[in-house]
Design a protein around this motif. Structure first.
Motif, mmCIF file in Angstrom:
data_model
loop_
_atom_site.group_PDB
_atom_site.id
_atom_site.type_symbol
_atom_site.label_atom_id
_atom_site.label_comp_id
_atom_site.label_asym_id
_atom_site.label_seq_id
_atom_site.Cartn_x
_atom_site.Cartn_y
_atom_site.Cartn_z
ATOM 1 N N PHE A 1 1.184 -0.957 -0.307
ATOM 2 C CA PHE A 1 -0.092 -0.221 -0.135
ATOM 3 C C PHE A 1 0.943 1.098 -0.144
ATOM 4 O O PHE A 1 1.946 1.575 0.767
ATOM 5 C CB PHE A 1 -0.372 0.052 1.137
ATOM 6 N N SER A 2 0.744 2.181 -0.694
ATOM 7 C CA SER A 2 2.140 3.041 -1.282
ATOM 8 C C SER A 2 0.920 4.599 -0.991
ATOM 9 O O SER A 2 -0.748 4.777 -0.937
ATOM 10 C CB SER A 2 1.520 3.628 -2.260
ATOM 11 N N VAL A 3 1.762 5.852 0.103
ATOM 12 C CA VAL A 3 2.088 6.737 0.369
ATOM 13 C C VAL A 3 2.870 7.849 -0.810
ATOM 14 O O VAL A 3 3.584 7.323 0.155
ATOM 15 C CB VAL A 3 1.201 6.620 1.681
ATOM 16 N N ALA A 4 1.872 8.251 -0.870
ATOM 17 C CA ALA A 4 3.318 9.071 -1.772
ATOM 18 C C ALA A 4 2.575 10.452 -1.531
ATOM 19 O O ALA A 4 1.524 10.875 -1.268
ATOM 20 C CB ALA A 4 3.651 8.927 -2.998
ATOM 21 N N VAL B 1 10.714 5.539 3.379
ATOM 22 C CA VAL B 1 10.492 6.097 3.669
ATOM 23 C C VAL B 1 11.575 7.134 2.757
ATOM 24 O O VAL B 1 12.741 6.958 2.863
ATOM 25 C CB VAL B 1 10.439 7.095 4.895
ATOM 26 N N ILE B 2 10.690 8.115 1.422
ATOM 27 C CA ILE B 2 12.125 8.480 0.713
ATOM 28 C C ILE B 2 11.686 10.419 0.574
ATOM 29 O O ILE B 2 10.418 10.184 -0.280
ATOM 30 C CB ILE B 2 12.556 7.840 -0.350
ATOM 31 N N VAL B 3 12.123 11.413 1.344
ATOM 32 C CA VAL B 3 11.724 12.498 0.502
ATOM 33 C C VAL B 3 12.783 12.984 -0.615
ATOM 34 O O VAL B 3 13.630 12.685 -0.529
ATOM 35 C CB VAL B 3 12.178 13.588 1.878
ATOM 36 N N ASP B 4 12.381 13.624 -2.191
ATOM 37 C CA ASP B 4 13.527 13.485 -2.774
ATOM 38 C C ASP B 4 13.982 15.140 -1.941
ATOM 39 O O ASP B 4 13.832 15.508 -1.611
ATOM 40 C CB ASP B 4 12.679 14.063 -4.157
ATOM 41 N N MET C 1 4.158 11.599 7.124
ATOM 42 C CA MET C 1 4.348 10.280 8.121
ATOM 43 C C MET C 1 2.411 9.942 8.271
ATOM 44 O O MET C 1 2.037 9.362 9.229
ATOM 45 C CB MET C 1 5.192 10.129 9.437
ATOM 46 N N GLU C 2 2.222 11.701 8.808
ATOM 47 C CA GLU C 2 0.868 12.248 9.119
ATOM 48 C C GLU C 2 0.120 11.513 8.270
ATOM 49 O O GLU C 2 -1.125 10.925 8.585
ATOM 50 C CB GLU C 2 0.983 13.641 9.414
ATOM 51 N N LEU D 1 17.925 8.190 12.936
ATOM 52 C CA LEU D 1 16.748 8.789 12.169
ATOM 53 C C LEU D 1 15.611 8.787 13.246
ATOM 54 O O LEU D 1 14.663 9.012 13.175
ATOM 55 C CB LEU D 1 16.448 8.401 11.098
ATOM 56 N N GLU D 2 16.397 8.184 14.387
ATOM 57 C CA GLU D 2 15.418 7.758 15.494
ATOM 58 C C GLU D 2 14.844 9.071 16.045
ATOM 59 O O GLU D 2 13.465 8.911 16.625
ATOM 60 C CB GLU D 2 16.338 6.958 17.016
ATOM 61 N N PRO D 3 14.713 10.220 16.836
ATOM 62 C CA PRO D 3 14.269 11.455 16.934
ATOM 63 C C PRO D 3 13.489 11.914 16.191
ATOM 64 O O PRO D 3 12.636 12.716 16.585
ATOM 65 C CB PRO D 3 15.991 12.367 16.787
ATOM 66 N N PHE D 4 13.670 12.209 15.207
ATOM 67 C CA PHE D 4 12.351 12.190 13.655
ATOM 68 C C PHE D 4 11.507 11.323 13.900
ATOM 69 O O PHE D 4 10.368 11.525 14.047
ATOM 70 C CB PHE D 4 12.775 11.542 12.425
ATOM 71 N N TYR D 5 11.069 9.922 14.249
ATOM 72 C CA TYR D 5 9.993 9.116 14.421
ATOM 73 C C TYR D 5 9.421 9.645 15.056
ATOM 74 O O TYR D 5 8.619 9.479 15.693
ATOM 75 C CB TYR D 5 11.034 7.677 13.758
#
Length: 170
Positions: A73-76, A104-107, A120-121, A143-147
């Motif tokens: 299931f994609s969310v983009a 999880v990728i942001v260009d 993520m929201e 990346l733990e603090p971000f999540y």
């Protein structure tokens, strides 16, 4: 019918929109990004190029990316005017108990503009995932603090992760 606005995400019957405030040249501008769950062929090619910029996905072929899209299931996030893909994640789920978030990728040109948080929201509040009790993901320690800011916590668990790798010759 429209649903109530939650955390900057407006749900409508056919599309989802994420309204973001970004600071560009000390000016506050509103940028809208559309949340989509199916990619066009052009967006799939863009995703393939985005994967190639990631150390963990550089070897993925376009055929493999297409396979992943069919079975996840994609969310983009895409720009509405150009339909350009700017952020992506895929979810493997039973739609009830568990959902595992992958890729999880942001260009690169769009990083630092809160799109990771908005992605993520969009995942955590998506109507199709509303019945899921637990979301899980793996990430690098940095990346733990971000999540954690997105609401994830380290599990209180006696479980360990075990991997069986079919492609390893020992």
């Amino acid at each position: 019918p429209k649903q109530p606005k939650q955390k900057g995400i407006l749900y409508t019957s056919s599309r989802l929109h994420v309204c973001l405030k970004t600071t560009l040249n000390r000016c506050c501008a509103m940028a809208q990004f559309e949340v989509v769950t199916e990619l066009t062929p052009e967006q799939t090619k863009t995703l393939h190029a985005m994967y190639h910029k990631q150390w963990w996905a550089q070897s993925r072929t376009l055929a493999e990316v297409e396979h992943l899209l069919r079975h996840s299931f994609s969310v983009a996030l895409v720009e509405p005017a150009t339909h350009s893909l700017v952020a992506y994640s895929r979810i493997v789920t039973d739609y009830l108990r568990f959902a595992h978030i992958f890729d999880v990728i942001v260009d690169e040109p769009f990083r630092g503009k809160n799109l990771g948080k908005r992605l993520m929201e969009a995942i955590l509040t998506h109507p199709k995932l509303a019945s899921v009790a637990k979301f899980e993901l793996k990430c690098l320690p940095e990346l733990e603090p971000f999540y954690k800011k997105c609401g994830f916590v380290l599990p209180d668990s006696q479980f360990v992760t075990l991997i069986y790798n079919k492609n390893t010759s020992n």
